[in-house]
Design an enzyme around this catalytic site. Structure first.
Site, PDB file in Angstrom:
ATOM      1  N   PRO A   1       0.785  -1.222   0.000  1.00  0.00           N
ATOM      2  CA  PRO A   1       0.000   0.000   0.000  1.00  0.00           C
ATOM      3  C   PRO A   1       0.817   1.272   0.000  1.00  0.00           C
ATOM      4  O   PRO A   1       0.902   1.954   1.004  1.00  0.00           O
ATOM      5  CB  PRO A   1      -0.824  -0.111   1.285  1.00  0.00           C
ATOM      6  CG  PRO A   1      -0.209  -1.218   2.068  1.00  0.00           C
ATOM      7  CD  PRO A   1       0.967  -1.716   1.341  1.00  0.00           C
ATOM      8  N   GLU A   2       1.388   1.623  -1.119  1.00  0.00           N
ATOM      9  CA  GLU A   2       1.780   2.998  -1.326  1.00  0.00           C
ATOM     10  C   GLU A   2       0.626   3.613  -2.093  1.00  0.00           C
ATOM     11  O   GLU A   2      -0.313   2.913  -2.475  1.00  0.00           O
ATOM     12  CB  GLU A   2       3.089   3.072  -2.134  1.00  0.00           C
ATOM     13  CG  GLU A   2       4.314   2.727  -1.310  1.00  0.00           C
ATOM     14  CD  GLU A   2       5.205   3.943  -1.012  1.00  0.00           C
ATOM     15  OE1 GLU A   2       4.821   5.055  -1.391  1.00  0.00           O
ATOM     16  OE2 GLU A   2       6.261   3.765  -0.405  1.00  0.00           O
TER      17      GLU A   2
END
Length: 271
Positions: free
Chosen positions: A2-3
């Site tokens: 999760p960037e």
DNA sequence: ATGCGGACCTGTTAGC
DNA sequence: TGCTAACAGGTCCGCA
């Protein structure tokens, strides 16, 4: 995973299966996320119809006719769409069952993420109200960064990773953007010229923008729900390449720790 | 106001 | 091979 690009990919992958549908049921198997999953999720979300799904920084906002579901994937979270019921696996903490028989399944091994419920304008929620601008929108400019950084002694890398300054710049992209802009991550934010901030803003936008495009690759098999291996990994110039040669000048990339985060840069190309 | 370090967790990998 | 320690894509909070 999760960037910001992964969060955006998740949003795009989930939206067609969730927007406009009613929530039939919510199953919480483990409430212990970063903050306990509130009971309102179980009591108020069922029966509500999901409207537009938006992203603010790395937060996903599910608007409904009764309130807004706030989701953050933390460091290890994922939200997948299942089209038929499958046995929940380890760390599948929450299911949201929809009227189209689809299922949104939240998985998060480290439980650094969160699922929260809020009434009213979500941008006024305490988690969102102090966030800086979206890096890909017009109001994120060199002028803005330059002004905000005056007097700041923190390193430029720490500065751009501060979500009150700008959202969505995580460790990988902070490293990459600084390399592209030719700026040393150690330099004090307050001592960088407007001209160099122009380079940095352009670098942040281009690095995030192209990573989102790469995310489109994962998009296709999103529903199938296979894991997503490093589809942009080969494009990384510095992250995870400490000790290896700079692709521009050949000098060995230096790795240091800055605020407990691994930081890689070229001492020749970045000043 | 700013800046730093600690905290929250589990899973994977490097090193002994 | 097996055990232990360090580290991982985030970010909030409390303290100096």
């Amino acid at each position: 995973m999760p960037e910001l690009p992964e969060v955006e990919t998740t949003r795009c992958g989930v939206a067609p299966y969730a927007e406009g549908y009613r929530v039939e049921k919510v199953v919480v198997r483990d409430r212990r996320l970063r903050w306990p999953v509130p009971m309102e999720l179980d009591t108020q979300l069922p029966g509500s119809t999901i409207g537009e799904i938006q992203r603010r920084g790395k937060y996903l906002l599910f608007a409904t006719d009764t309130g807004t579901l706030i989701v953050h994937l933390g460091m290890s979270g994922s939200l997948r769409v299942l089209t038929e019921a499958q046995q929940p696996a380890r760390h599948d903490h929450v299911d949201i069952v929809l009227s189209n028989n689809c299922l949104l399944r939240y998985n998060d091994p480290r439980r650094f993420g969160c699922m929260l419920w809020t009434l009213g304008d979500p941008s006024e929620h305490s988690l969102l109200s102090h966030l800086g601008p979206e890096p890909l929108l017009e109001d994120f400019t060199a002028n803005y960064l330059h002004q905000r950084s005056r007097g700041r002694k923190a390193s430029i890398k720490t500065f751009i990773m501060d979500s009150q300054v700008v959202v969505g710049v995580g460790n990988i992209y902070a490293n990459e953007a600084l390399y592209r802009a030719g700026i040393s991550p150690l330099r004090a934010a307050g001592r960088i010229s407007l001209q160099r901030y122009e380079l940095l803003v352009a670098a942040i936008k281009s690095v995030l923008g192209s990573a989102i495009k790469q995310g489109g690759t994962t998009l296709r098999d999103f529903v199938g729900g296979d894991g997503q291996p490093g589809y942009f990994k080969q494009q990384l110039a510095v992250y995870d390449r400490g000790g290896q040669p700079c692709r521009s000048c050949g000098r060995e990339l230096r790795e240091v720790r800055l605020g407990q985060r691994s930081t890689v840069y070229c001492t020749v190309c970045q000043r």
